[in-house]
Design an enzyme around this catalytic site. Sequence first.
Site, short mmCIF file in Angstrom:
data_model
loop_
_atom_site.label_atom_id
_atom_site.label_comp_id
_atom_site.label_asym_id
_atom_site.label_seq_id
_atom_site.Cartn_x
_atom_site.Cartn_y
_atom_site.Cartn_z
N SER A 140 29.29 39.89 52.55
CA SER A 140 30.60 40.19 53.15
C SER A 140 30.62 39.65 54.57
CB SER A 140 30.84 41.70 53.20
OG SER A 140 31.95 42.00 54.03
N TYR A 154 28.46 50.43 54.77
CA TYR A 154 28.79 49.30 53.88
C TYR A 154 28.30 47.99 54.49
CZ TYR A 154 31.66 45.76 51.53
OH TYR A 154 32.09 44.64 50.86
P1 NDP Z 1 36.54 45.41 42.87
O1 NDP Z 1 36.40 46.86 43.17
O2 NDP Z 1 37.89 44.83 42.75
O3 NDP Z 1 35.70 45.06 41.55
C1 NDP Z 1 34.36 45.52 41.49
C2 NDP Z 1 33.67 44.94 40.29
O4 NDP Z 1 32.30 45.39 40.34
C3 NDP Z 1 34.23 45.42 38.97
O5 NDP Z 1 34.04 44.42 38.00
C4 NDP Z 1 33.38 46.66 38.68
O6 NDP Z 1 33.26 46.98 37.30
C5 NDP Z 1 32.04 46.20 39.19
N1 NDP Z 1 31.21 47.33 39.55
C6 NDP Z 1 31.43 48.28 40.51
N2 NDP Z 1 30.45 49.20 40.48
C7 NDP Z 1 29.61 48.83 39.49
C8 NDP Z 1 28.41 49.37 38.95
N3 NDP Z 1 27.90 50.53 39.41
N4 NDP Z 1 27.81 48.73 37.94
C9 NDP Z 1 28.33 47.59 37.44
N5 NDP Z 1 29.47 47.01 37.89
C10 NDP Z 1 30.09 47.64 38.90
O7 NDP Z 1 35.72 44.67 44.04
P2 NDP Z 1 35.88 43.18 44.61
O8 NDP Z 1 36.11 42.24 43.51
O9 NDP Z 1 36.80 43.21 45.75
O10 NDP Z 1 34.41 42.98 45.23
C11 NDP Z 1 33.41 42.25 44.57
C12 NDP Z 1 32.28 42.01 45.55
O11 NDP Z 1 32.78 41.33 46.70
C13 NDP Z 1 31.63 43.30 46.06
O12 NDP Z 1 30.24 43.10 46.20
C14 NDP Z 1 32.29 43.49 47.42
O13 NDP Z 1 31.48 44.25 48.29
C15 NDP Z 1 32.43 42.06 47.86
N6 NDP Z 1 33.43 41.82 48.89
C16 NDP Z 1 34.77 42.04 48.64
C17 NDP Z 1 35.71 41.76 49.61
C18 NDP Z 1 37.18 41.92 49.40
O14 NDP Z 1 37.94 41.74 50.36
N7 NDP Z 1 37.65 42.23 48.19
C19 NDP Z 1 35.30 41.28 50.94
C20 NDP Z 1 33.89 41.09 51.09
C21 NDP Z 1 33.00 41.34 50.09
P3 NDP Z 1 34.28 48.04 36.58
O15 NDP Z 1 35.59 47.29 36.47
O16 NDP Z 1 33.67 48.32 35.27
O17 NDP Z 1 34.40 49.22 37.49
#
Ligand code: NDP
Length: 245
Positions: A140, A154
Amino acid sequence: MTLAGKKALVTGGSRGIGAAIAKTLAAEGADVAITYEKSKDLADAVVSGIKALGRFAVAIQADSADIAAIAASVDRAAAELGGLDILVNNAGIIRMNNLADIAIDDIQALLDINVRGPIVTSKSALSHLKEGGSIITVGSFFADRVPYGGLGVYAATKSALTAFSQGLARELGPKGITANIVQPGSIDTDMNPAHGPFGDPMRQLTASGRFGAGTEIGHAVAYLASDKARYVTGTMLTVDGGANA
Ligand code: NDP
């Protein structure tokens, strides 16, 4: 297509950035396995979208907080794909609160899913990856700069990934395997909706004046996974619309 014949595993590929990465890798020619925790229907839809591109795809339920489930998911992905060339550690959560108020359970979940998850997933992938392989971990832009309170834990999980990935690059370099971080800025997803309560302040941090799209992270990941990036390892590629400028 830059990834023809490659086999990729994307954790947390059912929604948001992970789904976009999975589809982008497939559009570049890769076969793709994704993991998810709860969203089976959304994961199945991502699989259907990838199959429509003519690529193989499979969705595997695996909680990134569960060490045994992670190991089993990596082995299953490699078995179904017929190998593994690309691991994308994407699954992650956010919990925002000042340190005085954040629940211990939330601290534990952040550490388990955002830090231990990618480390154990990478460890599980080592026996499958070979020369030409790559591990790309989604960090991030908060790893470099923490513009607001309530983000400290975080942000700490994401800066931990930077050090982990650099160490991995040192270990895997002699084997011809790269390890890099992609640091997204504000990307419009369920985690960080462009029109949610933090939409305007997050937009104002950027130089571009807008949120990014998941595919803009997907393209960065696809580059790092490609043969064009074989000399790129141990580094961070920040894709944040200039938020850290
Ligand atoms: P979302 O919350 O939109 O999606 C999260 C994804 O991760 C989903 O596919 C979810 O699965 C999966 N997930 C969450 N918890 C678990 C778990 N315990 N085990 C397996 N899968 C899990 O998040 P984003 O797409 O926004 O974020 C993706 C990555 O990018 C993260 O690492 C986040 O920290 C990082 N990030 C995001 C930013 C943003 O602005 N969006 C900025 C910087 C970094 P399910 O659908 O089954 O819950």
